[in-house]
Design a protein around this motif. Structure first.
Motif, PDB file in Angstrom:
ATOM      1  N   GLU A  45       0.828  -1.209   0.000  1.00  0.00           N
ATOM      2  CA  GLU A  45       0.000   0.000   0.000  1.00  0.00           C
ATOM      3  C   GLU A  45       0.862   1.258   0.000  1.00  0.00           C
ATOM      4  O   GLU A  45       0.594   2.216  -0.739  1.00  0.00           O
ATOM      5  CB  GLU A  45      -0.926  -0.014   1.216  1.00  0.00           C
ATOM      6  N   THR A  46       1.906   1.262   0.820  1.00  0.00           N
ATOM      7  CA  THR A  46       2.790   2.436   0.899  1.00  0.00           C
ATOM      8  C   THR A  46       3.506   2.661  -0.421  1.00  0.00           C
ATOM      9  O   THR A  46       3.609   3.795  -0.905  1.00  0.00           O
ATOM     10  CB  THR A  46       3.813   2.260   2.036  1.00  0.00           C
ATOM     11  N   ILE A  47       4.026   1.586  -1.011  1.00  0.00           N
ATOM     12  CA  ILE A  47       4.722   1.722  -2.292  1.00  0.00           C
ATOM     13  C   ILE A  47       3.778   2.222  -3.371  1.00  0.00           C
ATOM     14  O   ILE A  47       4.145   3.050  -4.210  1.00  0.00           O
ATOM     15  CB  ILE A  47       5.350   0.374  -2.709  1.00  0.00           C
ATOM     16  N   GLY A  48       2.536   1.737  -3.349  1.00  0.00           N
ATOM     17  CA  GLY A  48       1.551   2.206  -4.316  1.00  0.00           C
ATOM     18  C   GLY A  48       1.316   3.702  -4.209  1.00  0.00           C
ATOM     19  O   GLY A  48       1.234   4.405  -5.219  1.00  0.00           O
ATOM     20  N   ARG A  49       1.207   4.205  -2.964  1.00  0.00           N
ATOM     21  CA  ARG A  49       1.012   5.648  -2.762  1.00  0.00           C
ATOM     22  C   ARG A  49       2.238   6.431  -3.235  1.00  0.00           C
ATOM     23  O   ARG A  49       2.087   7.490  -3.870  1.00  0.00           O
ATOM     24  CB  ARG A  49       0.755   5.947  -1.286  1.00  0.00           C
ATOM     25  N   ARG A  50       3.412   5.931  -2.915  1.00  0.00           N
ATOM     26  CA  ARG A  50       4.639   6.628  -3.327  1.00  0.00           C
ATOM     27  C   ARG A  50       4.756   6.670  -4.846  1.00  0.00           C
ATOM     28  O   ARG A  50       5.166   7.681  -5.427  1.00  0.00           O
ATOM     29  CB  ARG A  50       5.855   5.944  -2.715  1.00  0.00           C
ATOM     30  N   ALA A  51       4.408   5.569  -5.501  1.00  0.00           N
ATOM     31  CA  ALA A  51       4.483   5.522  -6.957  1.00  0.00           C
ATOM     32  C   ALA A  51       3.480   6.487  -7.586  1.00  0.00           C
ATOM     33  O   ALA A  51       3.789   7.185  -8.562  1.00  0.00           O
ATOM     34  CB  ALA A  51       4.243   4.100  -7.445  1.00  0.00           C
ATOM     35  N   ALA A  52       2.274   6.540  -7.023  1.00  0.00           N
ATOM     36  CA  ALA A  52       1.245   7.429  -7.558  1.00  0.00           C
ATOM     37  C   ALA A  52       1.648   8.899  -7.422  1.00  0.00           C
ATOM     38  O   ALA A  52       1.270   9.734  -8.251  1.00  0.00           O
ATOM     39  CB  ALA A  52      -0.081   7.176  -6.852  1.00  0.00           C
ATOM     40  N   ALA A  53       2.417   9.212  -6.373  1.00  0.00           N
ATOM     41  CA  ALA A  53       2.833  10.595  -6.135  1.00  0.00           C
ATOM     42  C   ALA A  53       4.176  10.929  -6.772  1.00  0.00           C
ATOM     43  O   ALA A  53       4.625  12.076  -6.707  1.00  0.00           O
ATOM     44  CB  ALA A  53       2.903  10.855  -4.629  1.00  0.00           C
ATOM     45  N   ASP A  54       4.820   9.934  -7.372  1.00  0.00           N
ATOM     46  CA  ASP A  54       6.152  10.135  -7.961  1.00  0.00           C
ATOM     47  C   ASP A  54       6.026  10.922  -9.261  1.00  0.00           C
ATOM     48  O   ASP A  54       5.428  10.433 -10.232  1.00  0.00           O
ATOM     49  CB  ASP A  54       6.803   8.777  -8.221  1.00  0.00           C
ATOM     50  N   PRO A  55       6.565  12.153  -9.327  1.00  0.00           N
ATOM     51  CA  PRO A  55       6.409  12.967 -10.539  1.00  0.00           C
ATOM     52  C   PRO A  55       7.172  12.428 -11.740  1.00  0.00           C
ATOM     53  O   PRO A  55       6.932  12.834 -12.868  1.00  0.00           O
ATOM     54  CB  PRO A  55       6.965  14.338 -10.103  1.00  0.00           C
ATOM     55  N   PHE A  56       8.097  11.488 -11.503  1.00  0.00           N
ATOM     56  CA  PHE A  56       8.911  10.948 -12.596  1.00  0.00           C
ATOM     57  C   PHE A  56       8.295   9.688 -13.210  1.00  0.00           C
ATOM     58  O   PHE A  56       8.850   9.127 -14.148  1.00  0.00           O
ATOM     59  CB  PHE A  56      10.323  10.649 -12.102  1.00  0.00           C
ATOM     60  N   LEU A  57       7.169   9.230 -12.661  1.00  0.00           N
ATOM     61  CA  LEU A  57       6.523   8.039 -13.188  1.00  0.00           C
ATOM     62  C   LEU A  57       5.247   8.405 -13.937  1.00  0.00           C
ATOM     63  O   LEU A  57       4.525   9.308 -13.535  1.00  0.00           O
ATOM     64  CB  LEU A  57       6.167   7.060 -12.059  1.00  0.00           C
ATOM     65  N   THR A  58       4.996   7.694 -15.020  1.00  0.00           N
ATOM     66  CA  THR A  58       3.720   7.848 -15.709  1.00  0.00           C
ATOM     67  C   THR A  58       2.645   7.086 -14.926  1.00  0.00           C
ATOM     68  O   THR A  58       2.953   6.267 -14.056  1.00  0.00           O
ATOM     69  CB  THR A  58       3.794   7.295 -17.138  1.00  0.00           C
ATOM     70  N   ARG A  59       1.417   7.321 -15.269  1.00  0.00           N
ATOM     71  CA  ARG A  59       0.322   6.618 -14.603  1.00  0.00           C
ATOM     72  C   ARG A  59       0.428   5.111 -14.871  1.00  0.00           C
ATOM     73  O   ARG A  59       0.155   4.288 -13.996  1.00  0.00           O
ATOM     74  CB  ARG A  59      -1.010   7.158 -15.109  1.00  0.00           C
ATOM     75  N   GLU A  60       0.851   4.760 -16.090  1.00  0.00           N
ATOM     76  CA  GLU A  60       0.984   3.344 -16.433  1.00  0.00           C
ATOM     77  C   GLU A  60       2.100   2.693 -15.613  1.00  0.00           C
ATOM     78  O   GLU A  60       1.973   1.556 -15.149  1.00  0.00           O
ATOM     79  CB  GLU A  60       1.277   3.194 -17.930  1.00  0.00           C
ATOM     80  N   GLN A  61       3.214   3.404 -15.433  1.00  0.00           N
ATOM     81  CA  GLN A  61       4.317   2.852 -14.642  1.00  0.00           C
ATOM     82  C   GLN A  61       3.912   2.683 -13.185  1.00  0.00           C
ATOM     83  O   GLN A  61       4.217   1.662 -12.562  1.00  0.00           O
ATOM     84  CB  GLN A  61       5.534   3.775 -14.748  1.00  0.00           C
ATOM     85  N   ALA A  62       3.237   3.666 -12.638  1.00  0.00           N
ATOM     86  CA  ALA A  62       2.817   3.584 -11.242  1.00  0.00           C
ATOM     87  C   ALA A  62       1.863   2.410 -11.013  1.00  0.00           C
ATOM     88  O   ALA A  62       1.842   1.816  -9.928  1.00  0.00           O
ATOM     89  CB  ALA A  62       2.153   4.895 -10.818  1.00  0.00           C
ATOM     90  N   ALA A  63       1.097   2.063 -12.051  1.00  0.00           N
ATOM     91  CA  ALA A  63       0.128   0.972 -11.916  1.00  0.00           C
ATOM     92  C   ALA A  63       0.795  -0.402 -11.956  1.00  0.00           C
ATOM     93  O   ALA A  63       0.132  -1.412 -11.709  1.00  0.00           O
ATOM     94  CB  ALA A  63      -0.915   1.076 -13.022  1.00  0.00           C
ATOM     95  N   GLN A  64       2.093  -0.448 -12.279  1.00  0.00           N
ATOM     96  CA  GLN A  64       2.787  -1.722 -12.403  1.00  0.00           C
ATOM     97  C   GLN A  64       3.352  -2.239 -11.081  1.00  0.00           C
ATOM     98  O   GLN A  64       3.965  -3.297 -11.043  1.00  0.00           O
ATOM     99  CB  GLN A  64       3.926  -1.600 -13.425  1.00  0.00           C
ATOM    100  N   VAL A  65       3.133  -1.501  -9.984  1.00  0.00           N
ATOM    101  CA  VAL A  65       3.612  -1.954  -8.682  1.00  0.00           C
ATOM    102  C   VAL A  65       2.941  -3.279  -8.331  1.00  0.00           C
ATOM    103  O   VAL A  65       1.722  -3.404  -8.417  1.00  0.00           O
ATOM    104  CB  VAL A  65       3.308  -0.899  -7.590  1.00  0.00           C
ATOM    105  N   GLU A  66       3.750  -4.267  -7.962  1.00  0.00           N
ATOM    106  CA  GLU A  66       3.212  -5.568  -7.581  1.00  0.00           C
ATOM    107  C   GLU A  66       3.311  -5.744  -6.062  1.00  0.00           C
ATOM    108  O   GLU A  66       4.018  -4.995  -5.378  1.00  0.00           O
ATOM    109  CB  GLU A  66       3.959  -6.683  -8.310  1.00  0.00           C
ATOM    110  N   SER A  67       2.618  -6.745  -5.547  1.00  0.00           N
ATOM    111  CA  SER A  67       2.530  -6.929  -4.098  1.00  0.00           C
ATOM    112  C   SER A  67       3.875  -7.283  -3.479  1.00  0.00           C
ATOM    113  O   SER A  67       4.671  -8.038  -4.057  1.00  0.00           O
ATOM    114  CB  SER A  67       1.514  -8.029  -3.782  1.00  0.00           C
ATOM    115  N   VAL A  68       4.121  -6.726  -2.305  1.00  0.00           N
ATOM    116  CA  VAL A  68       5.342  -7.009  -1.544  1.00  0.00           C
ATOM    117  C   VAL A  68       5.054  -8.186  -0.611  1.00  0.00           C
ATOM    118  O   VAL A  68       4.056  -8.199   0.105  1.00  0.00           O
ATOM    119  CB  VAL A  68       5.785  -5.775  -0.735  1.00  0.00           C
ATOM    120  N   ASP A  69       5.954  -9.165  -0.604  1.00  0.00           N
ATOM    121  CA  ASP A  69       5.743 -10.379   0.191  1.00  0.00           C
ATOM    122  C   ASP A  69       6.494 -10.354   1.517  1.00  0.00           C
ATOM    123  O   ASP A  69       6.032 -10.936   2.500  1.00  0.00           O
ATOM    124  CB  ASP A  69       6.206 -11.597  -0.617  1.00  0.00           C
ATOM    125  N   LEU A  70       7.671  -9.693   1.531  1.00  0.00           N
ATOM    126  CA  LEU A  70       8.501  -9.649   2.733  1.00  0.00           C
ATOM    127  C   LEU A  70       8.777  -8.185   3.052  1.00  0.00           C
ATOM    128  O   LEU A  70       9.448  -7.492   2.274  1.00  0.00           O
ATOM    129  CB  LEU A  70       9.827 -10.397   2.498  1.00  0.00           C
TER     130      LEU A  70
END
Length: 414
Positions: A45-70
């Protein structure tokens, strides 16, 4: 072999693996069929928020975050695996651009050794200090690693923070005329010292992320082979691949075991160690020599700059070329080649028994045939050092003058 293929050469899709800090662009992507767990200090969840707020990422790139297991500190990779019920050994671990951030590399290596199966691989991607922000920093020594291990260090020290902040390098850019090398150091020594003093007096425990280690390919090899010899690491260095395009290198470490060296093995280690030590010195001398020569040429170019008439002639020839070829893309490369201090039309013409516009011939034919434009520039050497330039079919000298010099790429000497 592509960068991704090289890093993943020991990570089969059917094998079990762990990738550290993949953020939005995992190398061993689950969506591509890899059986891989992701480890990060932040949860999904945290990584998803950071990616969505990252000005250097496109919307498509931010949507590629996958689940963290550890979720947790990579230096505790063995504890995290046990806590998640992952008790079966893994086949590979991928660490891309995070190993240099680890405050305690030996602890991390030992932890990886406890979760990998014998013969499994730890594949690491790290920046080469000779071509990044660590340019002016000293090479990290095994002494520093051992000290961090004995102190059970979990965060960068104030000294490491000061070293990076006060020695951080950037491309010379507009300061190139005043700089002797391709990089200049930021002018923040006083600010870095004041911050160190403040952190010390306030006992500031906030985590400040820096490069805790700085390497060249051979200094990295030395650290790992010495750590293995001393029983501090269970990994054998399988290979180290220098990637001049990306400005870093890849290392594939194979899990062996902790062992006692026989007299013959000890002798072989010290012989290999001496060769690596000598190569480190040669590498550093080559970097400095290339920088020195490049600066000499830069000074010559400024001191003996073409006259206005010469520049006018170059422009006239460029437009003649434009009219003849009807290709606007050739104008800037032509001017770059013709005005380069590395281009010697007499040298070029004598070796090809050629009469005519040497710059035009080199731009259209000579470079493709492997000819050198002057006595101090290697066409084939520059393309070998920069395969991305070769892949794009760009003229090597034109690329160096238009882009390579500003990007800090090294001059290829004949």
């Amino acid at each position: 072999m592509s960068r991704k293929s090289e890093i993943l050469k020991h990570a089969a899709k059917g094998a079990r693996g762990i990738e550290l800090g993949p953020y939005f662009s995992p190398l061993a992507a689950k969506r591509d069929g890899y059986n891989c767990l992701y480890l990060d200090v932040f949860d999904t969840e945290t990584i998803g928020r950071r990616a969505a707020a990252d000005p250097f990422l496109t919307r498509e790139q931010a949507a590629q975050v996958e689940s963290v297991d550890l979720v947790g500190d990579a230096m505790r990779i063995d504890d995290l695996c046990r806590g998640a019920g992952e008790t079966e050994p893994f086949d590979y671990i991928i660490s891309a651009n995070n190993f240099e951030h680890l405050p305690n590399p030996i602890k991390f290596l030992q932890g990886c050794g406890r979760v990998l199966k014998t013969g499994g691989f730890l594949s690491i991607v790290v920046p080469d200090k000779s071509g990044c922000l660590d340019f002016y920093r000293p090479r990290t020594s095994l002494t520093a690693w051992i000290e961090a291990f004995f102190e059970e260090r979990t965060r960068p020290t104030y000294a490491q923070i000061f070293e990076q902040v006060s020695m951080i390098a950037r491309g010379a850019g507009d300061d190139a005329s005043a700089a002797s090398l391709s990089f200049v150091a930021e002018r923040n020594l006083r600010e870095a010292f004041d911050d160190w003093s403040r952190k010390r007096s306030e006992k500031d425990e906030a985590y400040f992320d820096v490069h805790c280690s700085a390497f060249t390919p051979n200094s990295f090899r030395l650290l790992l082979t010495d750590a293995y010899f001393l029983g501090l690491s269970p990994f054998i260095v399988e290979e180290v691949i220098d990637d001049k395009v990306q400005g870093g290198f890849y290392a594939h470490l194979r899990l062996d075991s902790y062992k006692t060296f026989s007299p013959q093995q000890t002798a072989a280690h010290y012989a290999d160690r001496q060769q690596i030590l000598e190569q480190i010195i040669v590498d550093e001398a080559n970097v400095l020599e290339a920088e020195r020569i490049a600066q000499i040429f830069e000074n010559m170019s400024q001191r003996y700059a073409r006259s206005r008439i010469g520049r006018a002639l170059a422009m006239a020839r460029a437009f003649e070329l434009l009219l003849r070829r009807r290709d606007v893309k050739l104008v800037k490369p032509y001017i770059a080649v013709r005005s380069s201090v590395l281009f010697d039309p007499v040298f070029y013409a004598e070796r090809l028994s050629f009469s005519g516009d040497a710059a035009m011939h080199y731009l259209l034919h000579g470079a493709k045939e492997g000819h050198d434009p002057g006595p101090f520039f290697s066409t084939d050497g520059y393309l070998r050092q920069n395969p991305d330039v070769a892949q794009k079919g760009m003229n090597p000298l034109a690329h160096y003058e238009l882009f390579g010099r500003k990007e800090g790429r090294k001059l290829a000497m004949r």
